[in-house]
Design an enzyme around this catalytic site. Sequence first.
Site, PDB file in Angstrom:
ATOM      1  N   ALA A   1     -10.486  11.494   8.942  1.00 32.12           N
ATOM      2  CA  ALA A   1      -9.802  12.736   9.303  1.00 32.12           C
ATOM      3  C   ALA A   1      -8.913  13.230   8.174  1.00 32.12           C
ATOM      4  O   ALA A   1      -8.803  14.432   7.923  1.00 32.12           O
ATOM      5  CB  ALA A   1      -8.970  12.521  10.567  1.00 32.12           C
TER       6      ALA A   1
ATOM      7  N   HIS B   1     -14.473   3.216  -6.380  1.00 32.19           N
ATOM      8  CA  HIS B   1     -15.910   2.976  -6.310  1.00 32.19           C
ATOM      9  C   HIS B   1     -16.662   3.962  -7.199  1.00 32.19           C
ATOM     10  O   HIS B   1     -17.885   3.915  -7.274  1.00 32.19           O
ATOM     11  CB  HIS B   1     -16.402   3.132  -4.872  1.00 32.19           C
ATOM     12  CG  HIS B   1     -15.696   2.252  -3.893  1.00 32.19           C
ATOM     13  ND1 HIS B   1     -14.550   2.638  -3.239  1.00 32.19           N
ATOM     14  CD2 HIS B   1     -15.958   1.001  -3.473  1.00 32.19           C
ATOM     15  CE1 HIS B   1     -14.151   1.661  -2.452  1.00 32.19           C
ATOM     16  NE2 HIS B   1     -14.980   0.650  -2.576  1.00 32.19           N
TER      17      HIS B   1
ATOM     18  N   ARG C   1      -8.893   7.616  11.055  1.00 29.45           N
ATOM     19  CA  ARG C   1      -7.812   8.295  10.327  1.00 29.45           C
ATOM     20  C   ARG C   1      -8.215   8.564   8.889  1.00 29.45           C
ATOM     21  O   ARG C   1      -7.922   9.617   8.335  1.00 29.45           O
ATOM     22  CB  ARG C   1      -6.526   7.460  10.380  1.00 29.45           C
ATOM     23  CG  ARG C   1      -5.754   7.601  11.670  1.00 29.45           C
ATOM     24  CD  ARG C   1      -4.367   6.992  11.552  1.00 29.45           C
ATOM     25  NE  ARG C   1      -4.435   5.553  11.306  1.00 29.45           N
ATOM     26  CZ  ARG C   1      -4.558   4.642  12.267  1.00 29.45           C
ATOM     27  NH1 ARG C   1      -4.659   5.026  13.526  1.00 29.45           N
ATOM     28  NH2 ARG C   1      -4.576   3.361  11.995  1.00 29.45           N
TER      29      ARG C   1
ATOM     30  N   ARG D   1      -2.098  -1.172  -8.357  1.00 34.12           N
ATOM     31  CA  ARG D   1      -3.424  -0.703  -7.951  1.00 34.12           C
ATOM     32  C   ARG D   1      -3.423   0.822  -7.986  1.00 34.12           C
ATOM     33  O   ARG D   1      -2.568   1.464  -7.378  1.00 34.12           O
ATOM     34  CB  ARG D   1      -3.765  -1.179  -6.539  1.00 34.12           C
ATOM     35  CG  ARG D   1      -5.146  -0.697  -6.046  1.00 34.12           C
ATOM     36  CD  ARG D   1      -5.272  -0.806  -4.527  1.00 34.12           C
ATOM     37  NE  ARG D   1      -5.015  -2.146  -4.068  1.00 34.12           N
ATOM     38  CZ  ARG D   1      -4.497  -2.414  -2.871  1.00 34.12           C
ATOM     39  NH1 ARG D   1      -4.148  -1.452  -2.057  1.00 34.12           N
ATOM     40  NH2 ARG D   1      -4.289  -3.673  -2.506  1.00 34.12           N
TER      41      ARG D   1
ATOM     42  N   ALA E   1      -6.086   8.843  -0.165  1.00 33.53           N
ATOM     43  CA  ALA E   1      -6.879   9.173   1.019  1.00 33.53           C
ATOM     44  C   ALA E   1      -6.167  10.123   1.969  1.00 33.53           C
ATOM     45  O   ALA E   1      -6.718  10.481   3.000  1.00 33.53           O
ATOM     46  CB  ALA E   1      -7.243   7.891   1.772  1.00 33.53           C
TER      47      ALA E   1
ATOM     48  N   ASP F   1       0.841  -1.200   0.000  1.00 32.09           N
ATOM     49  CA  ASP F   1       0.000   0.000   0.000  1.00 32.09           C
ATOM     50  C   ASP F   1       0.875   1.248   0.000  1.00 32.09           C
ATOM     51  O   ASP F   1       2.004   1.228   0.513  1.00 32.09           O
ATOM     52  CB  ASP F   1      -0.889   0.026   1.242  1.00 32.09           C
ATOM     53  CG  ASP F   1      -2.067  -0.932   1.133  1.00 32.09           C
ATOM     54  OD1 ASP F   1      -2.367  -1.367   0.008  1.00 32.09           O
ATOM     55  OD2 ASP F   1      -2.670  -1.241   2.170  1.00 32.09           O
ATOM     56  N   MET F   2       0.353   2.326  -0.564  1.00 32.52           N
ATOM     57  CA  MET F   2       1.083   3.598  -0.577  1.00 32.52           C
ATOM     58  C   MET F   2       0.493   4.511   0.483  1.00 32.52           C
ATOM     59  O   MET F   2      -0.731   4.599   0.632  1.00 32.52           O
ATOM     60  CB  MET F   2       0.996   4.247  -1.958  1.00 32.52           C
ATOM     61  CG  MET F   2       2.020   5.356  -2.170  1.00 32.52           C
ATOM     62  SD  MET F   2       3.742   4.765  -2.076  1.00 32.52           S
ATOM     63  CE  MET F   2       3.887   3.921  -3.669  1.00 32.52           C
TER      64      MET F   2
END
Length: 264
Positions: free
Chosen positions: A247, A183, A244, A140, A145, A90-91
């Site tokens: 936020a 999504h 998180r 991916r 986020a 994951d990044m």
Amino acid sequence: MDALRRDGIAVTLDHLGEDITSRAEAVASRDAYLALLDGLAPLQLGRAAEVSVKLSAFGQALPGGHDLALELVRPVAEAATAVGTTVTLDMEDHRTVDSTLAVLAELRRDHPGTGAVLQAALHRSEADARDLAVAGSRVRLVKGAYAEPRTVAHTEKAEVDAAYRRCLEILFTGDGYPMAGTHDPAMIALALELVGRTGRSADSYEFQLLYGIRTGEQQRLAADGHTVRAYVPYGADWYGYFMRRLAERPANVQFFLRSLVTKG
């Protein structure tokens, strides 16, 4: 997981635990993944169940964290290969990108199926997408986020959407294995258009969506013959993870609430 399997949906499992403050906690994260993969082994799911890791959970932010994260994630990649599956890195925020891509390069020497994640919001991601859109490269693409400064990232929704479209086209017209992590109906439609335009086979790309979000769309895509993978976070830190995410990008509040109402 049985319900997902019945719907023809694969999974990627993420053991939560980003707030690492010691080597002992990082080692515990490694051990949690090794236990997970040991539990998956007798199920013989292969690539139907892979794992996602955040290198922060492996001590990336600690002093000497790059070397520590590589040391601890390597046996996870080895264990994944042993049970016929793989790991996706994951990044996280922009300060970790170079380190994460360097770990990716090291792991791919022995485990070429190791996946990467790119966040379209970051200015650099189009160039990174071009570098990674090569044969055998699993990537991916997500919007991102993390709350990032304008100096390194697009911050307006329209800008992020436009960047996602550009990165998606780079990946789907490249030689790698793109994974559309979205999504957004418009982005899913674009990915489907790119599949048609490029003539990609059904085993050369996939859609990735969060478990429990737009389940109807996940089932529809799988029924239409597309590879669909649900992202399933688990572990004691789930509440911290959820808070998180909200936020870091307040717009996520609307997203999650809307998903709870529509459920698909």
